[in-house]
Design a protein around this motif. Sequence first.
Motif, PDB file in Angstrom:
ATOM      1  N   TYR A   1       0.909  -1.043   0.156  1.00 61.37           N
ATOM      2  CA  TYR A   1       0.074   0.065   0.097  1.00 61.37           C
ATOM      3  C   TYR A   1       1.113   1.279   0.043  1.00 61.37           C
ATOM      4  N   GLY A   2       2.315   1.288   0.280  1.00 61.64           N
ATOM      5  CA  GLY A   2       3.022   2.235   0.343  1.00 61.64           C
ATOM      6  C   GLY A   2       3.869   2.325  -0.940  1.00 61.64           C
ATOM      7  N   VAL A   3       3.740   1.498  -1.861  1.00 56.35           N
ATOM      8  CA  VAL A   3       4.725   1.504  -2.987  1.00 56.35           C
ATOM      9  C   VAL A   3       4.659   2.546  -3.831  1.00 56.35           C
ATOM     10  N   ASN A   4       3.544   3.292  -4.522  1.00 55.22           N
ATOM     11  CA  ASN A   4       3.212   4.301  -5.190  1.00 55.22           C
ATOM     12  C   ASN A   4       3.164   5.652  -4.214  1.00 55.22           C
TER      13      ASN A   4
ATOM     14  N   ASN B   1      -2.768   5.292   2.317  1.00 49.82           N
ATOM     15  CA  ASN B   1      -3.064   5.007   0.765  1.00 49.82           C
ATOM     16  C   ASN B   1      -4.524   5.658   0.380  1.00 49.82           C
ATOM     17  N   ARG B   2      -4.665   6.710  -0.326  1.00 53.14           N
ATOM     18  CA  ARG B   2      -5.996   7.418  -0.716  1.00 53.14           C
ATOM     19  C   ARG B   2      -6.792   6.452  -1.431  1.00 53.14           C
ATOM     20  N   ASP B   3      -6.340   5.446  -2.235  1.00 52.74           N
ATOM     21  CA  ASP B   3      -7.331   4.524  -2.825  1.00 52.74           C
ATOM     22  C   ASP B   3      -8.026   3.679  -2.008  1.00 52.74           C
ATOM     23  N   SER B   4      -7.660   3.519  -0.713  1.00 57.91           N
ATOM     24  CA  SER B   4      -8.193   2.403   0.017  1.00 57.91           C
ATOM     25  C   SER B   4      -9.261   2.814   0.664  1.00 57.91           C
ATOM     26  N   PHE B   5      -9.737   4.250   0.760  1.00 55.12           N
ATOM     27  CA  PHE B   5     -10.759   4.574   1.573  1.00 55.12           C
ATOM     28  C   PHE B   5     -11.978   5.259   0.669  1.00 55.12           C
ATOM     29  N   LEU B   6     -13.256   5.174   1.091  1.00 61.19           N
ATOM     30  CA  LEU B   6     -14.501   5.893   0.119  1.00 61.19           C
ATOM     31  C   LEU B   6     -15.132   6.860   1.254  1.00 61.19           C
TER      32      LEU B   6
ATOM     33  N   ALA C   1     -20.933   9.218   4.321  1.00 64.21           N
ATOM     34  CA  ALA C   1     -20.424   7.937   4.638  1.00 64.21           C
ATOM     35  C   ALA C   1     -18.888   7.771   4.678  1.00 64.21           C
ATOM     36  N   PHE C   2     -18.158   7.032   5.373  1.00 65.00           N
ATOM     37  CA  PHE C   2     -16.654   6.887   5.126  1.00 65.00           C
ATOM     38  C   PHE C   2     -16.565   5.319   5.496  1.00 65.00           C
ATOM     39  N   ALA C   3     -15.643   4.949   4.832  1.00 70.54           N
ATOM     40  CA  ALA C   3     -15.273   3.287   4.855  1.00 70.54           C
ATOM     41  C   ALA C   3     -13.936   3.062   4.482  1.00 70.54           C
ATOM     42  N   ASP C   4     -13.533   1.922   5.032  1.00 70.17           N
ATOM     43  CA  ASP C   4     -12.093   1.348   4.656  1.00 70.17           C
ATOM     44  C   ASP C   4     -12.193   0.213   3.652  1.00 70.17           C
ATOM     45  N   VAL C   5     -11.942   0.419   2.330  1.00 74.21           N
ATOM     46  CA  VAL C   5     -12.115  -0.737   1.469  1.00 74.21           C
ATOM     47  C   VAL C   5     -11.546  -1.942   1.659  1.00 74.21           C
ATOM     48  N   PHE C   6     -10.335  -1.729   2.527  1.00 73.73           N
ATOM     49  CA  PHE C   6      -9.583  -3.074   2.679  1.00 73.73           C
ATOM     50  C   PHE C   6      -9.415  -3.230   4.266  1.00 73.73           C
ATOM     51  N   SER C   7     -10.599  -3.602   4.897  1.00 77.00           N
ATOM     52  CA  SER C   7     -10.800  -3.492   6.537  1.00 77.00           C
ATOM     53  C   SER C   7     -10.094  -4.549   7.046  1.00 77.00           C
ATOM     54  N   GLY C   8      -9.215  -5.641   6.509  1.00 74.82           N
ATOM     55  CA  GLY C   8      -8.655  -6.642   7.262  1.00 74.82           C
ATOM     56  C   GLY C   8      -7.580  -6.111   7.964  1.00 74.82           C
ATOM     57  N   SER C   9      -6.999  -6.885   8.998  1.00 76.77           N
ATOM     58  CA  SER C   9      -6.103  -6.338  10.235  1.00 76.77           C
ATOM     59  C   SER C   9      -4.713  -6.086   9.471  1.00 76.77           C
ATOM     60  N   SER C  10      -4.371  -7.033   8.404  1.00 80.55           N
ATOM     61  CA  SER C  10      -3.239  -7.249   7.732  1.00 80.55           C
ATOM     62  C   SER C  10      -2.876  -6.303   6.564  1.00 80.55           C
ATOM     63  N   ASP C  11      -4.225  -5.567   6.141  1.00 78.96           N
ATOM     64  CA  ASP C  11      -3.949  -4.655   5.183  1.00 78.96           C
ATOM     65  C   ASP C  11      -3.816  -3.216   5.552  1.00 78.96           C
ATOM     66  N   LEU C  12      -2.550  -2.919   5.619  1.00 82.88           N
ATOM     67  CA  LEU C  12      -1.851  -1.621   6.146  1.00 82.88           C
ATOM     68  C   LEU C  12      -1.995  -0.595   5.197  1.00 82.88           C
ATOM     69  N   ASP C  13      -3.294  -0.136   5.147  1.00 79.76           N
ATOM     70  CA  ASP C  13      -3.504   1.042   4.083  1.00 79.76           C
ATOM     71  C   ASP C  13      -3.445   2.325   4.643  1.00 79.76           C
ATOM     72  N   VAL C  14      -3.393   2.179   6.127  1.00 80.42           N
ATOM     73  CA  VAL C  14      -3.064   3.565   6.801  1.00 80.42           C
ATOM     74  C   VAL C  14      -2.285   3.049   8.062  1.00 80.42           C
ATOM     75  N   VAL C  15      -1.247   3.913   8.151  1.00 78.05           N
ATOM     76  CA  VAL C  15      -0.367   3.647   9.515  1.00 78.05           C
ATOM     77  C   VAL C  15      -0.036   4.737  10.155  1.00 78.05           C
ATOM     78  N   LEU C  16       0.257   4.989  11.452  1.00 79.88           N
ATOM     79  CA  LEU C  16       0.175   6.113  12.407  1.00 79.88           C
ATOM     80  C   LEU C  16       1.778   6.030  12.992  1.00 79.88           C
ATOM     81  N   GLY C  17       2.002   7.430  12.871  1.00 72.70           N
ATOM     82  CA  GLY C  17       3.263   7.764  13.615  1.00 72.70           C
ATOM     83  C   GLY C  17       2.989   8.483  14.893  1.00 72.70           C
ATOM     84  N   ILE C  18       3.143   7.789  16.012  1.00 72.11           N
ATOM     85  CA  ILE C  18       2.745   8.487  17.340  1.00 72.11           C
ATOM     86  C   ILE C  18       4.069   9.066  17.973  1.00 72.11           C
TER      87      ILE C  18
END
Length: 281
Positions: free
Chosen positions: A145-148, A225-230, A261-278
């Motif tokens: 999800y971070g390639v492009n 990843n902007r393609d992963s959310f609606l 409405a807002f939704a994660d297209v790839f909602s699986g726990s292993s689909d890291l379409d968003v990551v957070l720096g804390i």
Amino acid sequence: PYEFPIEGADFSVQYALASEVTDASSMSKWTHVGTTGSKVTLTAKKSVARTVFSDEADEESIVPLLPFLERKHALHHAICIEQAILNGDTTATHMDSDVTASTDFRKAWDGLRDIALNTKSSATVNLGTFSTANLRTLRKAMGKYGVNPDRCAWITSIAGLFSFLGLDEVITVDKYGPNATVLKGELAKFDGIPLIVSEYCRQDLNASGVYDGTTTTKTVVYLVNRDSFLVGNRKGVTTKFSDQVLMEYGAQVIVSYKRTAFADVFSGSSDLDVVLGINVG
């Protein structure tokens, strides 16, 4: 609810190799490699606003008051959506201890920070040391999800922006040339990925990335990843006005609402379409 169809898994290369036909009696069909269809359910949530103003305010305003309030209401709904996308959480006890009212729009859906903290596995990176290496660890965690870089975005607060600007690798908007307006709100790029600053990215969090009312000096950095959310718009901003309902009080009222409405297209726990720096700050 609206069911939005998505592609599902990519074609598999397994069994995709075929030989040239040499004997009609031994021909075999090519193996079916079609994808499995899937869908995302979008459930609209309604943001609302109401403003009461006196007849005198309407009569004495330098600017036409009703068009002014209509613009303010439209901005209000945009803020509601941005707040919920960044800070939303639907659990009974919101991750931020200061979000308690049942009417707070930050309870409309699970936002990006909550998804990274509570839905995805290994979707956070400690940025207590704000460095190029640690930021790239954040991107590395996204995998495919971070390639492009064109399909990703960094999102952070004003405080986070200044942390980025301390890095030599950051290219600021004045150096973009004709690409300066690629993405609205973009102020810089890091590793070729646009850097978006939102005033609703919280700067009063603790080191774990939530608000607890005790440690209020940290912010976060989203990599998404902007393609992963609606974002679905069931209905645009609808505004209604009346000078009759409150006539006996010498007042007028304007109300508005919007269904989003807002939704994660790839909602699986292993689909890291968003990551957070804390722990930024």
